[in-house]
Design an enzyme around this catalytic site. Structure first.
Site, mmCIF file in Angstrom:
data_model
loop_
_atom_site.group_PDB
_atom_site.id
_atom_site.type_symbol
_atom_site.label_atom_id
_atom_site.label_comp_id
_atom_site.label_asym_id
_atom_site.label_seq_id
_atom_site.Cartn_x
_atom_site.Cartn_y
_atom_site.Cartn_z
ATOM 1 C CE LYS A 248 -4.146 2.103 2.113
ATOM 2 N NZ LYS A 248 -5.078 2.407 3.332
ATOM 3 C CD GLU A 336 -19.560 -3.883 9.679
ATOM 4 O OE1 GLU A 336 -18.233 -2.748 8.525
ATOM 5 O OE2 GLU A 336 -18.908 -4.323 8.542
ATOM 6 N NE ARG A 364 -21.034 -3.400 6.257
ATOM 7 C CZ ARG A 364 -20.452 -4.003 5.383
ATOM 8 N NH1 ARG A 364 -20.752 -3.647 3.957
ATOM 9 N NH2 ARG A 364 -19.208 -5.170 5.026
#
Length: 593
Positions: A248, A336, A364
């Site tokens: 990244k 979640e 969610r």
């Protein structure tokens, strides 16, 4: 000086005319282009830099847009956008009336599926692949690019579980860089690390165990290796899985070294990578820091306090508690549903559980809020960061619906603090012990009190549940506000010299409502205006209308809030203006009342 290849690439057809030997130069130019634009215009940086070679290889090998390419979450899709007819307007990224920061079907035929939340790509691509097979199109390719943090989510596993018993022409590419926004966590991360380092026996491969063809891991920055492997996989039918290792922030030294900070760094120097310092002296604190500092202070005094976040320790500022009290603060990854039920399990054992989730992500876990928390009346403390309008991330990230979807659930308390003092005091009140679950919603960005930390932090006062407060007296019109949007009301009234006919009340509690105060208001005023930083359909204003109907009041009521639309990206101020809840719009409204 070699020609600029990128300036001649308007779409993937142009890209596919290049010689393979030209691809490394294109990768460098694409990486530089992203850095140059994002350094000035801001946005998500590290994720897109990490997949430059993969992005080029995908469009070079596959016949997009006929072959369908889906980017999970979409933080990493800037290179994709630039190569698919949006190079010349990429500078409008995340700005009002500009292109979206995420893939969006209505924006481009190359954006096969709209994304913004994690872990949806495999299910969507599998649905497309099976639909293609049913239509007799056996050659169309369906590719999902998903990160190692997102693939740990339950929904991604559900998609893989289904894919393994189909003959769908699906390719799942794992972009493995060991980080989402914060570093990846959990046993799956450890498994992937073992695979990368060669410490996991090939016969233990969990993807192969799901009846999915596995290949890799390969170097995602070796564009020749990636294109070669994609061409090989192109000829293989059925579900396939390619494990790609990337870094990244690749190509910008600082972004590689501090991947959390450079996920979305703001403005920075494109040459040195140095982030431009913002003048933060004498500014009010961020609401997330009020939460983070307060919960740490409370946790040091109350050993029953637990903190939970699904992959947002930095964004929620739970990182303060995680660093100081690591055994009592948990990052559960992008999960979640698990976060909510994990919190519920702890609450049954007498723990004071603060479950910190962005408002948009609590959507969610809606069933878990109802079935596992509210139905059992467990006193879980939901801290809903990024409630209301959030700005440049746009429609996928607004916390617009929480008031409406929570208000209908029995047992739950809903509170929106007016300012930093209200937030710290409700956190204090909640850990004293409540008989019900509570949702505390607060916005992205800063509060209103520059001296909060020096003057108010730690000076706690217990809040009376369900009580509203009069902020300004008046004679004819009552403005009822919920949460920090009340500051817009106060500013507007101040700017028009505080007219005597308008009163202002802070209704921090949407549930339970202060019905005693409401009876007094409805008996006194000719008109009532409600204002909220949430959807008016089903929200705070709707609660006031319901109260009026139940009690046969015939007072005129006007509702202000987020209109019945998905609000596009722009600044928070622009979004408030669109919804007529900014200071200037309120000044105009109050002036003619």
């Amino acid at each position: 000086m070699p020609e600029n290849i990128l300036l001649n690439i308007n779409n993937p057809n142009d890209l596919r005319q290049l010689e393979r030997t030209q691809l490394p130069q294109l990768a460098q130019e694409l990486r530089n282009f992203i850095i140059d634009v994002v350094s000035v215009k801001e946005g998500h940086l590290g994720a897109s830099l990490g997949v430059v070679e993969l992005t080029i290889a995908l469009h070079y090998v596959f016949n997009t847009p006929d072959d369908l390419l889906i980017w999970d979450v979409g933080h990493q899709a800037y290179g994709h956008k630039i190569l698919t007819e949006r190079r010349d307007n990429f500078h409008t990224n995340r700005q009002l009336n500009g292109i979206s920061g995420f893939p969006k079907r209505s924006e481009s035929i190359y954006d096969a599926f709209g994304v913004g939340h994690s872990s949806t790509s495999i299910s969507a691509a599998l649905g497309m692949a099976i639909a293609s097979r049913l239509k007799g199109d056996l050659d169309k390719q369906h590719i999902a690019v998903i990160g190692d943090a997102s693939i740990a989510s339950g929904m991604a596993f559900e998609g893989l579980n289904h894919a393994g018993v189909t003959d769908a022409n699906l390719l799942v590419i794992l972009n493995d860089n060991a980080i989402g926004i914060d570093p990846s966590v959990g046993a799956l991360k450890n498994y992937l690390t073992a695979v990368k380092t060669g410490k996991n026996p090939r016969q233990n491969n969990m993807i192969k165990s799901l009846n999915i063809d596995y290949s890799g891991p390969i170097d995602g920055h070796d564009i020749f290796a990636v294109t070669k492997e994609l061409k090989r996989l192109q000829k293989i039918k059925g579900p396939k899985f390619l494990h790609v290792i990337t870094t990244k922030g690749k190509g910008l030294k600082q972004a590689e070294e501090d991947q959390v900070k450079y996920h979305a760094p703001g403005k920075f120097d494109a040459t040195t990578g140095e982030i431009h310092k913002k003048l933060e002296e004498n500014l009010p604190p961020k609401y997330q820091d009020v939460f983070g500092l307060t919960i740490l202070d409370l946790a040091r005094k109350n050993e029953k306090i637990i903190g939970i976040t699904p992959a947002m320790p930095s964004g929620s500022s739970l990182k303060f508690m995680m660093e100081a009290l690591p055994e009592r603060a948990f990052d559960v990854g992008i999960a979640e549903q698990h976060a909510v039920t994990f919190a519920a399990g702890m609450a049954t054992q007498g723990m004071m559980v603060f479950c910190n989730i962005y408002s948009t992500f609590l959507q969610r876990a809606y069933d878990q809020v109802i079935h596992d928390v509210a139905l059992q009346n467990l006193p879980v403390i939901f801290c809903l960061d990024r409630a209301g309008l959030v700005g440049e991330d746009g429609a996928t990230h607004h916390g617009a619906f929480d008031l409406a979807y929570l208000r209908c659930i029995p047992n739950i308390i809903i509170y929106s603090p007016l300012n930093e003092i209200g937030l710290q005091n409700i956190l204090y009140t909640a850990q004293l012990g409540l008989n019900h679950p509570i949702a505390i919603r607060y916005p992205r960005g800063r509060g209103v009190l520059p001296d909060w930390q020096s003057k108010y932090f730690g000076n706690y006062e217990k809040i009376e549940i369900g009580r509203a407060n009069c902020l300004k007296h008046g004679t004819e019109i009552a403005v009822l506000s919920n949460g920090p949007i009340g500051k817009n009301v106060s500013l507007a009234l101040t700017n028009i010299n505080n007219p005597k006919n308008i009163a202002h009340y802070d209704f921090a509690f949407v549930k339970p409502l202060d019905e005693k105060k409401l009876h007094s208001i409805f008996s006194t005023f000719k008109k009532i205006i409600t204002i909220e930083d949430g959807a008016t359909n089903g929200g705070f204003g709707s609660a006031i209308l319901e109260f009026a109907a139940r009690n046969n009041y015939n007072v005129k009521i006007q509702l202000l809030g987020i209109v019945d639309e998905f609000i596009e990206h722009g600044t928070v101020e622009q979004q408030q203006q669109y919804n007529n809840i900014d200071v200037k719009s309120l000044e105009i409204l109050f002036s003619i009342e």
